[in-house]
Design a protein around this motif. Sequence first.
Motif, short mmCIF file in Angstrom:
data_model
loop_
_atom_site.label_atom_id
_atom_site.label_comp_id
_atom_site.label_asym_id
_atom_site.label_seq_id
_atom_site.Cartn_x
_atom_site.Cartn_y
_atom_site.Cartn_z
N THR A 118 0.81 -1.21 0.00
CA THR A 118 0.00 0.00 0.00
C THR A 118 0.85 1.27 0.00
OG1 THR A 118 -0.06 -0.06 2.41
CG2 THR A 118 -1.88 -1.12 1.24
N ALA A 119 2.18 1.14 0.01
CA ALA A 119 3.05 2.31 0.13
C ALA A 119 3.47 2.90 -1.20
CB ALA A 119 4.29 1.94 0.94
N LYS A 120 2.92 2.43 -2.31
CA LYS A 120 3.20 2.98 -3.64
C LYS A 120 4.69 3.04 -3.97
CE LYS A 120 -1.01 5.68 -3.57
NZ LYS A 120 -1.63 6.98 -3.59
N GLY A 121 5.39 1.94 -3.67
CA GLY A 121 6.80 1.85 -4.02
C GLY A 121 7.76 2.41 -3.00
N VAL A 122 7.26 2.93 -1.91
CA VAL A 122 8.13 3.46 -0.86
C VAL A 122 8.69 2.30 -0.04
CG1 VAL A 122 8.23 4.91 1.21
CG2 VAL A 122 6.84 5.60 -0.73
N ILE A 123 9.97 2.40 0.31
CA ILE A 123 10.61 1.39 1.14
C ILE A 123 10.97 2.04 2.47
CG2 ILE A 123 12.64 -0.09 1.41
CD1 ILE A 123 12.59 -0.48 -1.59
N PHE A 124 10.73 1.30 3.55
CA PHE A 124 11.08 1.76 4.88
C PHE A 124 12.22 0.90 5.40
CE2 PHE A 124 6.57 2.60 4.19
CZ PHE A 124 6.51 3.95 4.48
N LEU A 125 13.28 1.56 5.83
CA LEU A 125 14.42 0.87 6.43
C LEU A 125 14.51 1.25 7.89
CD1 LEU A 125 17.20 1.70 3.78
CD2 LEU A 125 15.87 -0.41 3.95
N THR A 126 14.94 0.32 8.71
CA THR A 126 15.25 0.63 10.10
C THR A 126 16.72 0.31 10.30
OG1 THR A 126 13.01 0.08 10.81
CG2 THR A 126 14.69 0.20 12.52
N LEU A 127 17.47 1.32 10.70
CA LEU A 127 18.89 1.16 10.99
C LEU A 127 19.08 1.20 12.49
CD1 LEU A 127 20.47 3.68 8.43
CD2 LEU A 127 19.82 1.29 8.06
N GLU A 128 20.05 0.47 12.98
CA GLU A 128 20.36 0.47 14.41
C GLU A 128 21.82 0.79 14.62
OE1 GLU A 128 19.38 -2.22 18.31
OE2 GLU A 128 19.93 -3.28 16.48
N ASP A 129 22.09 1.71 15.54
CA ASP A 129 23.46 1.97 15.96
C ASP A 129 23.55 1.67 17.45
OD1 ASP A 129 22.56 4.23 17.39
OD2 ASP A 129 23.31 5.66 15.92
N GLU A 130 24.65 2.04 18.07
CA GLU A 130 24.85 1.71 19.49
C GLU A 130 23.93 2.48 20.43
OE1 GLU A 130 27.63 5.08 18.48
OE2 GLU A 130 27.00 3.24 17.51
N THR A 131 23.19 3.47 19.91
CA THR A 131 22.35 4.31 20.77
C THR A 131 20.85 4.14 20.51
OG1 THR A 131 22.30 6.24 19.30
CG2 THR A 131 24.17 6.06 20.83
N GLY A 132 20.47 3.44 19.46
CA GLY A 132 19.05 3.27 19.16
C GLY A 132 18.79 3.00 17.70
N VAL A 133 17.57 3.29 17.25
CA VAL A 133 17.17 3.01 15.88
C VAL A 133 16.81 4.28 15.13
CG1 VAL A 133 16.39 0.65 16.36
CG2 VAL A 133 14.76 2.54 16.48
N VAL A 134 16.95 4.21 13.81
CA VAL A 134 16.61 5.32 12.93
C VAL A 134 15.67 4.78 11.85
CG1 VAL A 134 17.50 7.01 11.28
CG2 VAL A 134 18.88 6.39 13.27
N ASN A 135 14.55 5.45 11.66
CA ASN A 135 13.61 5.10 10.60
C ASN A 135 13.96 5.89 9.35
OD1 ASN A 135 11.87 3.47 12.33
ND2 ASN A 135 11.30 5.41 13.28
N VAL A 136 14.13 5.20 8.25
CA VAL A 136 14.52 5.82 6.99
C VAL A 136 13.43 5.55 5.95
CG1 VAL A 136 16.25 5.87 5.13
CG2 VAL A 136 16.98 5.51 7.51
N VAL A 137 13.05 6.60 5.22
CA VAL A 137 12.08 6.48 4.14
C VAL A 137 12.83 6.62 2.82
CG1 VAL A 137 10.03 7.49 3.06
CG2 VAL A 137 10.25 7.48 5.57
#
Length: 129
Positions: free
Chosen positions: A47-66
């Motif tokens: 349903t996201a029309k080709g958008v990809i969501f990535l979740t990255l993790e470093d030593e301090t937490g997570v980052v949501n990437v569109v």
Amino acid sequence: MHLTPAPPPNTWPRPPAALVAARLAEPANGARVCVAGLVILRQRPGTAKGVIFLTLEDETGVVNVVVWRALYERFRRAVIAGRLLRVTGRVQRQSGVVHVLAEEIEDISPLLDKLLDTESDLSPRVKTG
């Protein structure tokens, strides 16, 4: 000799340095930042029309990437196969959630391989015998 003054306190790193996840709330909405981390999740909802969501993790937490469709086509290999990514993009705050809208994606996974290199100064020395 001319010395560059130290940056003011409480400033965040600018690309190519990476901002840690724990400090992602500091830059203003729309600020350009660089983040890096292990890829722990890739989502491509129908349903996201080709958008990809990535979740990255470093030593301090997570980052949501569109990752928008056009950008995905440009950085497809890194998005699909990268284990460790560096992403430059714009901070977006919406409904209490912080995302990074990707503009550039770099696969820096080879840095992980250096951790396993037995000749690397980063690897522990094992005594045998």
